[in-house]
Design a protein around this motif. Structure first.
Motif, PDB file in Angstrom:
ATOM      1  N   HIS A   1     -21.587 -11.092 -29.506  1.00  0.00           N
ATOM      2  CA  HIS A   1     -21.183 -11.165 -28.109  1.00  0.00           C
ATOM      3  C   HIS A   1     -21.683  -9.968 -27.305  1.00  0.00           C
ATOM      4  O   HIS A   1     -22.392 -10.129 -26.297  1.00  0.00           O
ATOM      5  CB  HIS A   1     -19.652 -11.268 -28.031  1.00  0.00           C
ATOM      6  CG  HIS A   1     -19.143 -11.559 -26.655  1.00  0.00           C
ATOM      7  ND1 HIS A   1     -17.822 -11.446 -26.314  1.00  0.00           N
ATOM      8  CD2 HIS A   1     -19.780 -11.946 -25.518  1.00  0.00           C
ATOM      9  CE1 HIS A   1     -17.665 -11.758 -25.039  1.00  0.00           C
ATOM     10  NE2 HIS A   1     -18.835 -12.069 -24.541  1.00  0.00           N
ATOM     11  N   ARG A   2     -21.328  -8.766 -27.741  1.00  0.00           N
ATOM     12  CA  ARG A   2     -21.625  -7.569 -26.942  1.00  0.00           C
ATOM     13  C   ARG A   2     -23.130  -7.338 -26.731  1.00  0.00           C
ATOM     14  O   ARG A   2     -23.558  -7.088 -25.594  1.00  0.00           O
ATOM     15  CB  ARG A   2     -20.973  -6.346 -27.588  1.00  0.00           C
ATOM     16  CG  ARG A   2     -20.964  -5.112 -26.689  1.00  0.00           C
ATOM     17  CD  ARG A   2     -20.282  -3.962 -27.396  1.00  0.00           C
ATOM     18  NE  ARG A   2     -18.904  -4.270 -27.749  1.00  0.00           N
ATOM     19  CZ  ARG A   2     -18.188  -3.561 -28.621  1.00  0.00           C
ATOM     20  NH1 ARG A   2     -18.726  -2.518 -29.225  1.00  0.00           N
ATOM     21  NH2 ARG A   2     -16.940  -3.902 -28.877  1.00  0.00           N
TER      22      ARG A   2
ATOM     23  N   THR B   1     -18.606 -10.609 -34.885  1.00  0.00           N
ATOM     24  CA  THR B   1     -18.843 -11.502 -33.753  1.00  0.00           C
ATOM     25  C   THR B   1     -18.838 -10.733 -32.437  1.00  0.00           C
ATOM     26  O   THR B   1     -19.694 -10.946 -31.572  1.00  0.00           O
ATOM     27  CB  THR B   1     -17.779 -12.612 -33.715  1.00  0.00           C
ATOM     28  OG1 THR B   1     -17.797 -13.322 -34.963  1.00  0.00           O
ATOM     29  CG2 THR B   1     -18.041 -13.586 -32.587  1.00  0.00           C
ATOM     30  N   GLU B   2     -17.875  -9.824 -32.287  1.00  0.00           N
ATOM     31  CA  GLU B   2     -17.766  -9.064 -31.043  1.00  0.00           C
ATOM     32  C   GLU B   2     -18.903  -8.053 -30.893  1.00  0.00           C
ATOM     33  O   GLU B   2     -19.527  -7.962 -29.829  1.00  0.00           O
ATOM     34  CB  GLU B   2     -16.416  -8.338 -31.005  1.00  0.00           C
ATOM     35  CG  GLU B   2     -16.215  -7.414 -29.813  1.00  0.00           C
ATOM     36  CD  GLU B   2     -16.168  -8.136 -28.474  1.00  0.00           C
ATOM     37  OE1 GLU B   2     -16.402  -7.474 -27.448  1.00  0.00           O
ATOM     38  OE2 GLU B   2     -15.925  -9.359 -28.453  1.00  0.00           O
TER      39      GLU B   2
ATOM     40  N   GLN C   1     -15.628 -18.148 -32.801  1.00  0.00           N
ATOM     41  CA  GLN C   1     -16.897 -17.434 -32.926  1.00  0.00           C
ATOM     42  C   GLN C   1     -18.091 -18.304 -32.575  1.00  0.00           C
ATOM     43  O   GLN C   1     -19.107 -17.805 -32.106  1.00  0.00           O
ATOM     44  CB  GLN C   1     -17.049 -16.858 -34.344  1.00  0.00           C
ATOM     45  CG  GLN C   1     -17.225 -17.872 -35.474  1.00  0.00           C
ATOM     46  CD  GLN C   1     -18.655 -18.358 -35.644  1.00  0.00           C
ATOM     47  OE1 GLN C   1     -19.587 -17.666 -35.232  1.00  0.00           O
ATOM     48  NE2 GLN C   1     -18.824 -19.520 -36.242  1.00  0.00           N
TER      49      GLN C   1
ATOM     50  N   ARG D   1     -24.295  -9.838 -24.174  1.00  0.00           N
ATOM     51  CA  ARG D   1     -23.458 -10.040 -22.999  1.00  0.00           C
ATOM     52  C   ARG D   1     -24.258  -9.858 -21.706  1.00  0.00           C
ATOM     53  O   ARG D   1     -24.148 -10.666 -20.773  1.00  0.00           O
ATOM     54  CB  ARG D   1     -22.283  -9.048 -23.027  1.00  0.00           C
ATOM     55  CG  ARG D   1     -21.326  -9.195 -21.856  1.00  0.00           C
ATOM     56  CD  ARG D   1     -20.395 -10.367 -22.040  1.00  0.00           C
ATOM     57  NE  ARG D   1     -19.900 -10.868 -20.764  1.00  0.00           N
ATOM     58  CZ  ARG D   1     -19.008 -11.837 -20.633  1.00  0.00           C
ATOM     59  NH1 ARG D   1     -18.522 -12.422 -21.707  1.00  0.00           N
ATOM     60  NH2 ARG D   1     -18.612 -12.241 -19.461  1.00  0.00           N
TER      61      ARG D   1
ATOM     62  N   PHE E   1     -22.067 -16.742 -19.328  1.00  0.00           N
ATOM     63  CA  PHE E   1     -20.744 -16.650 -19.936  1.00  0.00           C
ATOM     64  C   PHE E   1     -19.653 -16.647 -18.869  1.00  0.00           C
ATOM     65  O   PHE E   1     -18.637 -17.336 -18.989  1.00  0.00           O
ATOM     66  CB  PHE E   1     -20.629 -15.379 -20.784  1.00  0.00           C
ATOM     67  CG  PHE E   1     -21.350 -15.430 -22.099  1.00  0.00           C
ATOM     68  CD1 PHE E   1     -21.682 -16.630 -22.694  1.00  0.00           C
ATOM     69  CD2 PHE E   1     -21.690 -14.262 -22.768  1.00  0.00           C
ATOM     70  CE1 PHE E   1     -22.346 -16.685 -23.908  1.00  0.00           C
ATOM     71  CE2 PHE E   1     -22.334 -14.293 -23.988  1.00  0.00           C
ATOM     72  CZ  PHE E   1     -22.674 -15.511 -24.559  1.00  0.00           C
TER      73      PHE E   1
ATOM     74  N   PHE F   1     -20.077 -18.581 -28.822  1.00  0.00           N
ATOM     75  CA  PHE F   1     -21.147 -17.695 -28.356  1.00  0.00           C
ATOM     76  C   PHE F   1     -22.529 -18.215 -28.769  1.00  0.00           C
ATOM     77  O   PHE F   1     -23.391 -18.418 -27.907  1.00  0.00           O
ATOM     78  CB  PHE F   1     -20.912 -16.271 -28.847  1.00  0.00           C
ATOM     79  CG  PHE F   1     -19.566 -15.724 -28.463  1.00  0.00           C
ATOM     80  CD1 PHE F   1     -19.307 -15.353 -27.155  1.00  0.00           C
ATOM     81  CD2 PHE F   1     -18.551 -15.598 -29.388  1.00  0.00           C
ATOM     82  CE1 PHE F   1     -18.074 -14.859 -26.780  1.00  0.00           C
ATOM     83  CE2 PHE F   1     -17.308 -15.118 -29.037  1.00  0.00           C
ATOM     84  CZ  PHE F   1     -17.060 -14.744 -27.724  1.00  0.00           C
TER      85      PHE F   1
END
Length: 336
Positions: A144-145, A139-140, A267, A148, A155, A270
């Motif tokens: 997300h990253r 997820t990160e 999660q 981003r 966000f 996002f």
């Protein structure tokens, strides 16, 4: 019929093609084409047909893949109506609840050695904490990253902090060890086809091999059960696992399930925010912004506790969506 991951075309077969595919003439089939979309969920097996070849042998009601042509595939069609057509939040009939609990137990018994090979970095069987950490890292690092920068202003405006999932990982407890098994991971109302005498669970492209509590948690969240049916499903799931000789899969249920429920809420914030923004038409009207705002607010409320977020009011979310949408480069920069 178009979902988040595929476009599906239902067509009848002529007799020559039906003969070649080993099915009945004029039988309907589902022609399935993957969509190019924002990656928001893990896929460890890139070809759904390889999973279906195994699953349909052990769960005979699951439609099999008849032919895979690379960029599209042809599947048997399970006649019936999605449970979602009966109402998105109506209570589920008790017999269907029992049937779904039994489905999870039957899926858990699909032999690992018949499934496609796992990734080299996959957690060892029983390493439930490693499995949860793999999901959090995905997820990160993959959801997300990478997005981003494109969604940074949105966000930030709604209150999603950078590295929110890293904080969730650091605070998550160590889980009890449980045997791994096949997981569908997307058993929601639109993927449950009711045919009068029974049901089938379709769309196996997001299947994983891991902690059975993850499958139960995604189901509980995405079915949007009321409080009573949420509890009933937990009890029935445990009962059917024990009945199937899989009592070890239920160890730690009372403590660890909440961790996976929290992860599911965390999660999903996002993709829910991104999808709400990307779904806005170029010439969005007030109704469009109202719908998008409601979706973002709901996602933020559900993720607030696990990610320690402050839930913004509707006016703030509406303004954030309008500001993000006003920049044409943001709307066209990510593939819908």
């Amino acid at each position: 019929m178009t979902g988040y991951h595929n476009s599906n075309y239902i067509v009848p077969l002529g007799w020559r093609l039906a003969l070649l595919l080993g099915t009945m003439p004029r039988a309907r089939v589902k022609c399935r084409t993957p969509l190019q979309a924002v990656e928001v969920v893990p896929r460890i097996w890139p070809r759904e047909n390889e999973v279906l070849a195994v699953v349909s042998r052990h769960l005979r009601e699951v439609p099999r893949c008849l032919a895979d042509f690379g960029d599209w595939s042809m599947h048997a069609y399970h006649a019936g109506k999605p449970l979602s057509e009966r109402g998105p939040q109506l209570p589920v009939q008790p017999e269907l609840l029992r049937g779904l609990a039994a489905f999870f137990a039957r899926a858990a018994k699909v032999p690992k050695d018949e499934l496609p090979p796992l990734r080299a970095d996959w957690p060892e069987d029983g390493d439930t904490t490693g499995f949860l950490h793999w999901l959090i890292d995905f997820t990160e690092e993959r959801v997300h990253r990478p997005h981003r920068e494109h969604f940074a202003t949105l966000f930030e405006a709604v209150g999603i902090r950078p590295h929110a999932m890293a904080g969730f990982k650091d605070s998550s407890p160590r889980l009890v060890e449980r045997p791994f098994c096949l997981l569908h991971t997307d058993v929601h109302r639109a993927n449950i086809i009711i045919d009068g005498s029974g049901f089938a669970v379709i769309d196996w492209e997001l299947a994983l091999y891991g902690d059975p509590l993850h499958d139960l948690a995604t189901h509980l969240v995405r079915m949007d059960y009321d409080k009573d049916q949420h509890g009933d499903m937990r009890a029935l799931w445990r009962q059917e696992m024990v009945r199937a000789g899989l009592a070890a899969h239920t160890v730690g249920l009372d403590t660890d399930l909440q961790v996976y429920l929290d992860f599911e809420y965390a999660q999903s914030v996002f993709p829910d925010v991104m999808r709400a923004a990307l779904a806005l038409p170029v010439r969005a009207r007030s109704d469009d912004f109202q719908d998008a705002t409601a979706q973002v607010c709901r996602a933020m409320r559900r993720a607030a506790e696990p990610l320690r977020l402050e839930v913004p009011d509707r006016r703030k979310v509406d303004a954030a969506l309008r500001d993000w949408h006003a920049d044409p480069s943001r709307r066209s920069g990510t593939d819908r």
